[in-house]
Design an enzyme around this catalytic site. Structure first.
Site, PDB file in Angstrom:
ATOM      1  N   TYR A  48       0.848  -1.189   0.000  1.00 52.42           N
ATOM      2  CA  TYR A  48       0.000   0.000   0.000  1.00 52.42           C
ATOM      3  C   TYR A  48       0.883   1.239   0.000  1.00 52.42           C
ATOM      4  CZ  TYR A  48      -3.348   3.568   1.350  1.00 52.42           C
ATOM      5  OH  TYR A  48      -4.114   4.703   1.383  1.00 52.42           O
ATOM      6  N   ASP A  62      -0.122  16.382   4.977  1.00 50.67           N
ATOM      7  CA  ASP A  62      -1.070  15.691   4.102  1.00 50.67           C
ATOM      8  C   ASP A  62      -2.288  16.581   3.864  1.00 50.67           C
ATOM      9  OD1 ASP A  62      -2.438  13.760   2.647  1.00 50.67           O
ATOM     10  OD2 ASP A  62      -3.235  12.778   4.448  1.00 50.67           O
ATOM     11  N   ASP A  89      -2.945   5.423  -2.926  1.00 51.26           N
ATOM     12  CA  ASP A  89      -3.860   6.487  -2.521  1.00 51.26           C
ATOM     13  C   ASP A  89      -3.806   7.601  -3.564  1.00 51.26           C
ATOM     14  OD1 ASP A  89      -5.178   8.579  -1.285  1.00 51.26           O
ATOM     15  OD2 ASP A  89      -3.943   8.583   0.526  1.00 51.26           O
ATOM     16  N   ASP A  91      -5.808  10.280  -3.425  1.00 55.87           N
ATOM     17  CA  ASP A  91      -6.426  11.462  -2.808  1.00 55.87           C
ATOM     18  C   ASP A  91      -7.789  11.756  -3.449  1.00 55.87           C
ATOM     19  OD1 ASP A  91      -4.447  11.770  -0.938  1.00 55.87           O
ATOM     20  OD2 ASP A  91      -3.356  13.294  -2.045  1.00 55.87           O
ATOM     21  N   HIS A 116      -7.420   4.288  -4.763  1.00 54.54           N
ATOM     22  CA  HIS A 116      -8.674   4.757  -4.177  1.00 54.54           C
ATOM     23  C   HIS A 116      -8.766   6.271  -4.289  1.00 54.54           C
ATOM     24  CE1 HIS A 116      -6.861   6.105  -0.332  1.00 54.54           C
ATOM     25  NE2 HIS A 116      -6.236   4.940  -0.261  1.00 54.54           N
ATOM     26  N   GLU A 118     -11.134   9.650  -2.980  1.00 51.67           N
ATOM     27  CA  GLU A 118     -11.977   9.993  -1.834  1.00 51.67           C
ATOM     28  C   GLU A 118     -12.965  11.105  -2.141  1.00 51.67           C
ATOM     29  OE1 GLU A 118      -8.977  12.735   0.754  1.00 51.67           O
ATOM     30  OE2 GLU A 118      -8.306  10.736   0.167  1.00 51.67           O
ATOM     31  N   CYS A 126      -5.956  14.748   6.495  1.00 53.67           N
ATOM     32  CA  CYS A 126      -5.765  13.359   6.905  1.00 53.67           C
ATOM     33  C   CYS A 126      -7.089  12.790   7.401  1.00 53.67           C
ATOM     34  CB  CYS A 126      -4.696  13.287   7.998  1.00 53.67           C
ATOM     35  SG  CYS A 126      -4.528  11.653   8.739  1.00 53.67           S
ATOM     36  N   ARG A 161     -13.127   5.864  -1.542  1.00 53.90           N
ATOM     37  CA  ARG A 161     -13.026   6.128  -0.106  1.00 53.90           C
ATOM     38  C   ARG A 161     -14.040   7.197   0.273  1.00 53.90           C
ATOM     39  NH1 ARG A 161      -7.749   8.697   3.109  1.00 53.90           N
ATOM     40  NH2 ARG A 161      -8.967  10.341   4.111  1.00 53.90           N
ATOM     41  N   GLU A 191     -13.514   5.444   5.810  1.00 60.45           N
ATOM     42  CA  GLU A 191     -12.469   5.961   6.695  1.00 60.45           C
ATOM     43  C   GLU A 191     -13.010   6.268   8.090  1.00 60.45           C
ATOM     44  OE1 GLU A 191      -9.602   5.886   7.590  1.00 60.45           O
ATOM     45  OE2 GLU A 191      -8.439   7.384   6.486  1.00 60.45           O
ATOM     46  N   ASN A 213      -8.655   0.605   7.568  1.00 57.49           N
ATOM     47  CA  ASN A 213      -7.415   1.358   7.740  1.00 57.49           C
ATOM     48  C   ASN A 213      -6.953   1.254   9.188  1.00 57.49           C
ATOM     49  OD1 ASN A 213      -5.301   3.153   7.752  1.00 57.49           O
ATOM     50  ND2 ASN A 213      -6.547   4.971   7.370  1.00 57.49           N
TER      51      ASN A 213
END
Length: 298
Positions: A48, A62, A89, A91, A116, A118, A126, A161, A191, A213
């Protein structure tokens, strides 16, 4: 030697095969290609690559400061050093729906097995911090529809996500997840769920694989693989574990070096030269030199 012997297409097919509800597949996070063969050697199911970790490695928070090019390049460097599938990821997709479409194709081209995307606003935060804001359902589903339409390899895993749980009820989170599945998501990453029962409820409510996660210092308790598998979770990520472990060791060694004037007290905690050479396969490269590339100078 050099890179993996498994093609990106084979890795994507493998990810599809192992991503089964209740399987609890473990994907440790890594921020460096050097860790990829080590994770494979230890018998894990995949790799990952966290957006937060890539930002932190650059010395950035982040909050959506990294670019598609930076993420695709680093994730590709990691993916090609292991025969395991790599999930990255992406984002918020790095922009509007057309940008999301390009993101998917760039990540495919870099050899990733899936990504993924989001439903936070950009700039994002984050997932385990307070103060997150999510976009409306139309915007969130447009991102996923764009990603699904852009995908060229049907086995490239498109995961959605949702950060709804940070500010909304579990039922509203599940409703958002169902919308994302209807838009084309192959799997869901809910999440910051509160407890094991919430994972169980989400897994039962959806007809696609669910990711958990297990990040340290977050909203969720650090459940075991067995607990999450029994709750119906298909895939478990540990996004920042290797970075935190590495940086903790770096800080301790620097403290010792400053205090003692030598790193001697920390040497027994370090990876030995022999072990490092084993991980990077010095022997394989040496054999190539001896058997293939050796020649006589006239």
């Amino acid at each position: 030697m050099l890179y993996s012997t498994t093609t990106p297409a084979q890795k994507r097919q493998r990810l599809r095969e192992i991503l089964v509800p209740g399987a609890g597949r473990q994907f440790p996070g890594t921020f460096t290609p050097l860790s990829a063969p080590l994770i494979e050697e230890k018998g894990f199911d995949g790799l990952y690559v966290s957006g937060a970790v890539l930002a932190n490695e650059l010395g950035l928070p982040d909050i959506g400061l990294t670019t598609l090019s930076e993420v695709a390049q680093r994730a590709g460097q990691i993916a090609r050093l292991s025969n395991l599938p790599t999930l990255v990821d992406a984002d918020t997709g790095f922009g509007e729906p057309m940008n999301v479409a390009r993101t998917v194709q760039e990540l495919e081209g870099a050899g990733l097995a899936g990504c993924h995307i989001e439903d936070q606003f950009n700039p994002k935060r984050c997932g385990h911090l307070d103060g997150k804001s999510v976009v409306d359902a139309e915007t969130a589903t447009k991102r996923i529809r764009a990603a699904a339409q852009a995908r060229r390899d049907e086995n490239f895993l498109l995961m959605a996500r949702t950060d709804m749980r940070g500010s909304y009820s579990l039922d509203e989170t599940i409703d958002r997840a169902r919308m994302l599945v209807a838009a084309g998501a192959d799997a869901i990453f809910p999440e910051a769920l509160k407890d094991l029962e919430e994972f169980r409820t989400v897994c039962r409510a959806l007809d696609v694989p669910v990711l958990a996660n297990m990040t340290e210092f977050g909203k969720s308790e650090l459940f075991t693989r067995r607990q999450l598998a029994e709750a119906g979770v298909a895939l478990i990520i540990y996004p920042v574990t290797s970075l935190r472990s590495a940086m903790g060791a770096v800080e301790r060694t620097l403290d010792a070096l400053a205090a003692d004037g030598t790193q001697a007290s920390q040497v027994d905690q370090m990876m030995t030269r022999a072990r490092l050479y084993e991980v990077v396969d010095y022997a394989g490269y040496s054999a190539f030199d001896d058997e293939v590339f050796t020649f006589d100078v006239p």
